[in-house]
Design a protein around this motif. Structure first.
Motif, PDB file in Angstrom:
ATOM      1  N   ASN A 134       0.811  -1.220   0.000  1.00  0.00           N
ATOM      2  CA  ASN A 134       0.000   0.000   0.000  1.00  0.00           C
ATOM      3  C   ASN A 134       0.843   1.270   0.000  1.00  0.00           C
ATOM      4  O   ASN A 134       0.416   2.323   0.457  1.00  0.00           O
TER       5      ASN A 134
ATOM      6  N   ASP B  43      -1.914  -1.941  11.779  1.00  0.00           N
ATOM      7  CA  ASP B  43      -2.062  -1.776  10.336  1.00  0.00           C
ATOM      8  C   ASP B  43      -0.723  -1.965   9.627  1.00  0.00           C
ATOM      9  O   ASP B  43      -0.635  -2.611   8.576  1.00  0.00           O
TER      10      ASP B  43
ATOM     11  N   HIS C  17       0.482  -5.685   9.535  1.00  0.00           N
ATOM     12  CA  HIS C  17      -0.210  -6.527   8.560  1.00  0.00           C
ATOM     13  C   HIS C  17      -0.244  -5.897   7.169  1.00  0.00           C
ATOM     14  O   HIS C  17      -0.931  -6.394   6.279  1.00  0.00           O
ATOM     15  N   ASP C  18       0.501  -4.813   6.992  1.00  0.00           N
ATOM     16  CA  ASP C  18       0.617  -4.135   5.699  1.00  0.00           C
ATOM     17  C   ASP C  18      -0.751  -3.777   5.127  1.00  0.00           C
ATOM     18  O   ASP C  18      -1.016  -3.959   3.936  1.00  0.00           O
ATOM     19  N   ARG C  19      -1.602  -3.239   5.994  1.00  0.00           N
ATOM     20  CA  ARG C  19      -2.919  -2.774   5.564  1.00  0.00           C
ATOM     21  C   ARG C  19      -2.863  -1.266   5.307  1.00  0.00           C
ATOM     22  O   ARG C  19      -1.951  -0.580   5.800  1.00  0.00           O
TER      23      ARG C  19
ATOM     24  N   ARG D 279      -5.105   3.649   8.636  1.00  0.00           N
ATOM     25  CA  ARG D 279      -6.322   4.418   8.918  1.00  0.00           C
ATOM     26  C   ARG D 279      -6.036   5.649   9.766  1.00  0.00           C
ATOM     27  O   ARG D 279      -6.787   6.619   9.740  1.00  0.00           O
TER      28      ARG D 279
END
Length: 356
Positions: free
Chosen positions: A119, A341, A344-346, A349
């Motif tokens: 991301n 985040d 987990h490489d999200r 936010r």
């Protein structure tokens, strides 16, 4: 009546017309290709020479696993980027000129966590006055192992150098640090000067006696001395150390963006001085390679280009009094969400806004 010269130009089979022009075209293309190949050859040879020389100059002095008991590897890559107040490479006159006095040894002046992954890149400032838990460590004065204790984040570096700092960041964020890069005062100043200064736009006048900052509101190009004073000052920042972290983050990403401009990357005469300036006081982990450094640099540059995020670790209050002085306390819920985040490489936010 048609002009004979016009009829001559219209004859497609003329021995001295279009056929001769077509015959000359391949030769022109060949000359152009040769010129391009020669130019590329010069760039590659120069870059290759710089690459080989730089590989021998990297100071791979940091053992990331010195303390053991590390978090499991997450997704993506995490870099800990540290600016230290090391005076290595500075003469006594330079120390005075840069207002870089204030004790021996080296301490952290800035700390940033850079995460890269699917991301994009996220650059997270970790203010040095952050109140964290220092893991158990060897007390060199007594020879005994100290129990975990609360202290400022930069105390970890003072007590145990890069290894304890990495261990402390890992324990308080749950993130595994994959690479470490540290640069001192001299390297920072020399890099800024080597690329011709860094362009910054200030929303107000800044004057700080301790750092030597004396800057006017508006857009301007800062030289190495001015840039160092800008990132070190905090006494005019409403948020203190948190405000300074924001300034450091902004200048670092802008510096990376300008250093990556085509004229610098493709011109060996400009690339060489910048590389030499950076390597003079650069300290990295044992497994850091030049390709790793290049990936880190490009990620920071992407943040400045709007393809990544600049975030401050969420805090629940700044200037909180403790036995170790005023500190910044991380917001437990928001900071946990941010680090989760990243782990987990999200998509991140958290915005990192000021305390609510």
């Amino acid at each position: 009546m048609t002009d004979p010269l016009e009829r001559f130009a219209e004859r497609p089979s003329s021995r001295y017309g279009p056929r001769r022009a077509h015959a000359r075209q391949p030769k022109k293309h060949r000359r152009l290709r040769r010129a391009v190949l020669v130019l590329l050859g010069v760039v590659v040879v120069a870059a290759g020479g710089t690459y080989g020389w730089a590989e021998t100059r990297l100071d791979r002095d940091v053992d990331l696993g010195a303390y053991g008991d590390r978090p499991p590897a997450g997704e993506g890559t995490n870099y800990l980027i540290v600016g230290s107040d090391s005076r290595d490479g500075l003469s006594e006159d330079a120390v005075q000129d840069l207002r870089a006095g204030g004790g021996g040894g080296r301490r952290t002046d800035s700390m940033m966590l850079l995460h890269t992954g699917a991301n994009g890149a996220s650059l997270v400032s970790l203010p040095r006055d952050s109140w964290v838990t220092l893991p158990g460590r060897l007390d060199t004065t007594t020879g005994k192992t100290k129990r975990p204790e609360g202290d400022k984040l930069n105390a970890a570096f003072s007590y145990g150098g890069p290894e304890l700092l990495v261990h402390t960041v890992e324990k308080n964020t749950g993130l595994r640090i994959d690479h470490y890069a540290e640069i001192g005062f001299a390297g920072f100043v020399n890099i800024v000067d080597a690329i011709g200064g860094v362009r910054m736009c200030l929303d107000r006048d800044i004057k700080d006696e301790k750092s030597g900052a004396d800057l006017r509101k508006g857009c301007q190009t800062l030289n190495g001395k001015q840039a160092l004073a800008f990132v070190r000052q905090r006494h005019q920042e409403r948020e203190g150390d948190l405000g300074r972290s924001k300034n450091q983050q902004k200048l670092l990403s802008t510096l990376a963006h300008q250093a990556a401009r085509p004229g610098t990357l493709l011109d060996p005469t400009e690339m060489g001085p910048a590389v030499r300036a950076g390597l003079d006081t650069l300290i990295v982990d044992e497994d850091m390679s030049l390709p790793d450094l290049s990936k880190m640099f490009r990620a920071v540059q992407s943040v400045s280009g709007g393809k990544g995020k600049r975030i401050n670790v969420p805090v629940s209050g700044f200037g909180v009094p403790t036995s170790k002085g005023n500190v910044l306390k991380w917001d437990p819920d928001r900071s946990a969400r941010l680090f989760d985040d990243l782990r987990h490489d999200r998509p991140v936010r958290e915005t990192g806004d000021s305390p609510r």
